[in-house]
Scaffold this active site. Structure first.
Site, PDB file in Angstrom:
ATOM      1  N   HIS A 115       0.816  -1.226   0.000  1.00 49.48           N
ATOM      2  CA  HIS A 115       0.000   0.000   0.000  1.00 49.48           C
ATOM      3  C   HIS A 115       0.847   1.273   0.000  1.00 49.48           C
ATOM      4  O   HIS A 115       0.343   2.352  -0.302  1.00 49.48           O
ATOM      5  CB  HIS A 115      -0.981   0.001   1.188  1.00 49.48           C
ATOM      6  CG  HIS A 115      -0.373   0.297   2.518  1.00 49.48           C
ATOM      7  ND1 HIS A 115      -0.036  -0.687   3.425  1.00 49.48           N
ATOM      8  CD2 HIS A 115      -0.053   1.475   3.117  1.00 49.48           C
ATOM      9  CE1 HIS A 115       0.453  -0.137   4.522  1.00 49.48           C
ATOM     10  NE2 HIS A 115       0.461   1.173   4.357  1.00 49.48           N
ATOM     11  N   ASP A 167       0.224  -7.566   1.470  1.00 45.40           N
ATOM     12  CA  ASP A 167       0.637  -6.170   1.686  1.00 45.40           C
ATOM     13  C   ASP A 167       2.156  -6.037   1.652  1.00 45.40           C
ATOM     14  O   ASP A 167       2.755  -5.311   2.460  1.00 45.40           O
ATOM     15  CB  ASP A 167       0.090  -5.613   2.999  1.00 45.40           C
ATOM     16  CG  ASP A 167       0.121  -4.077   3.023  1.00 45.40           C
ATOM     17  OD1 ASP A 167       0.255  -3.469   1.941  1.00 45.40           O
ATOM     18  OD2 ASP A 167       0.018  -3.491   4.116  1.00 45.40           O
ATOM     19  N   SER A 195       4.841   2.458   7.934  1.00 45.05           N
ATOM     20  CA  SER A 195       4.472   1.331   7.085  1.00 45.05           C
ATOM     21  C   SER A 195       5.634   0.942   6.174  1.00 45.05           C
ATOM     22  O   SER A 195       6.212   1.782   5.493  1.00 45.05           O
ATOM     23  CB  SER A 195       3.256   1.684   6.229  1.00 45.05           C
ATOM     24  OG  SER A 195       2.110   1.830   7.012  1.00 45.05           O
TER      25      SER A 195
END
Length: 348
Positions: free
Chosen positions: A94, A124, A200
């Site tokens: 993402h 992911d 992230s």
């Protein structure tokens, strides 16, 4: 009659005693703090130069207040970790999804444009690459060895603040977490090491500086609920992403959890190992539901090969994308049975 010496309150609570007790307590606290601090400092010195800041540009379709469609450029940032000397970087899907331009900043301030090598929204995870000399590489550990309560250290770039370090403990293992594609990511690591937007794609590490997870998500309304994709899942996905750009996986439609069985069960059923996958649920209309797999079943084999963990089951499934009949070895109510199942290839 035995005589006891007389002690005054001055003797018991003398300044020397208070100072000595205070000094002993302080020395003990300092020793404990030093051990903890040295572990974190050592990891930062060892790994921080392998953690990068990723700046992304993407085009987003929007609609104005007058209901007119237009395209605008949006910028975002995340983190990544270099895992090969020739510039391959592991990050979240993402973070780089639909990017039109990716720029990577190293810890020493150097900037390089990056290209997407492979992307797997279902886990992911994504691999990007830069071409740069003298890169520091992080060591990938073994997430199957992770234990609840052990020290966890995260390095990333929350809100663009370069090389931010947080620490905590492993709060839980074996969680299931839904990726942005909608698929459940099994065996996710939960930690209370503070994560924020921009973390992230950064690494979650042990006190030895080994990467055990890729930080992927937080629950915004909660505190101390942060999640990382286990590095063993990444090890399964990376070769496919580097080889062909995507990870092909067969789908059977279960939510599972790693379990350890007693030696008595292992010997009774003549199993190769004490690990297996406990079926938590099956999805409606899935191959698992059609095959009759039930909640509470423990999967211990796939086509006569041992299944000791979710990652191992995923590996077997990734080699089984031709939709042919396969057989699961399952423990159900003290019986070992075989169930025929036809996995289907997961497509988007």
């Amino acid at each position: 009659m035995r005589e006891y010496p007389n002690y005054s309150s001055d003797d018991i609570f003398s300044g020397d005693n208070v100072k000595k007790n205070s000094r002993d307590s302080r020395d003990t606290d300092e020793r404990i703090l030093d051990a903890y601090s040295q572990a974190v400092v050592g990891v930062v010195q060892k790994v921080s130069h392998a953690v990068v800041n990723i700046e992304v540009q993407r085009q987003v379709n929007s609609r104005s207040r007058y209901y007119q469609n237009y395209t605008q450029e949006v910028r975002g940032n995340g983190s990544g970790v270099i895992f090969t000397p020739d510039g391959y970087i592991l990050t979240n899907s993402h973070v780089v999804d639909k990017a039109t331009n990716i720029e990577v900043m190293l810890a020493d301030g150097r900037n390089y444009n990056a290209e997407i090598i492979g992307d797997d929204p279902d886990s992911d995870l994504a691999v990007i690459r830069i071409h740069a000399p003298n890169l520091v590489v992080a060591k990938l550990g073994d997430s199957n060895l992770v234990r609840v309560g052990q020290l966890a250290i995260a390095i990333g770039n929350p809100y663009g603040f370069q090389t931010t370090v947080t620490s905590g403990v492993i709060s839980a293992i074996g969680r299931s977490f839904r990726s942005r594609s909608g698929r459940l990511i099994d065996n996710v690591i939960q930690t209370d090491a503070a994560l924020n937007p921009g973390n992230s794609g950064g690494p979650l590490m042990t006190s030895y500086g080994e990467v055990i997870g890729i930080n992927t998500a937080i629950i915004a309304s909660a505190q101390g609920l942060c999640f990382a994709v286990p590095i063993n899942t990444a090890k399964t996905v990376i070769p496919a992403l580097m080889g062909g750009g995507k990870f092909r996986r067969a789908y059977i439609g279960i939510a599972g959890q790693n379990v350890q069985m007693s030696r008595r069960i292992v010997l009774y059923h003549e199993l190769a190992d004490n690990g297996g996958v406990l079926v938590i649920s099956t999805e409606s209309g899935s191959p698992a539901r059609k095959a009759g797999l039930l909640k509470g079943d423990v999967i211990v084999g796939f086509n006569n090969k041992p299944v000791r963990s979710i990652d191992e089951l995923q590996k077997h499934l990734s080699d089984q994308t031709n939709q042919s009949l396969s057989y699961l070895t399952v423990l159900r109510q003290n019986q070992k049975i075989k169930i025929g199942i036809t996995p289907t290839e997961l497509t988007h």
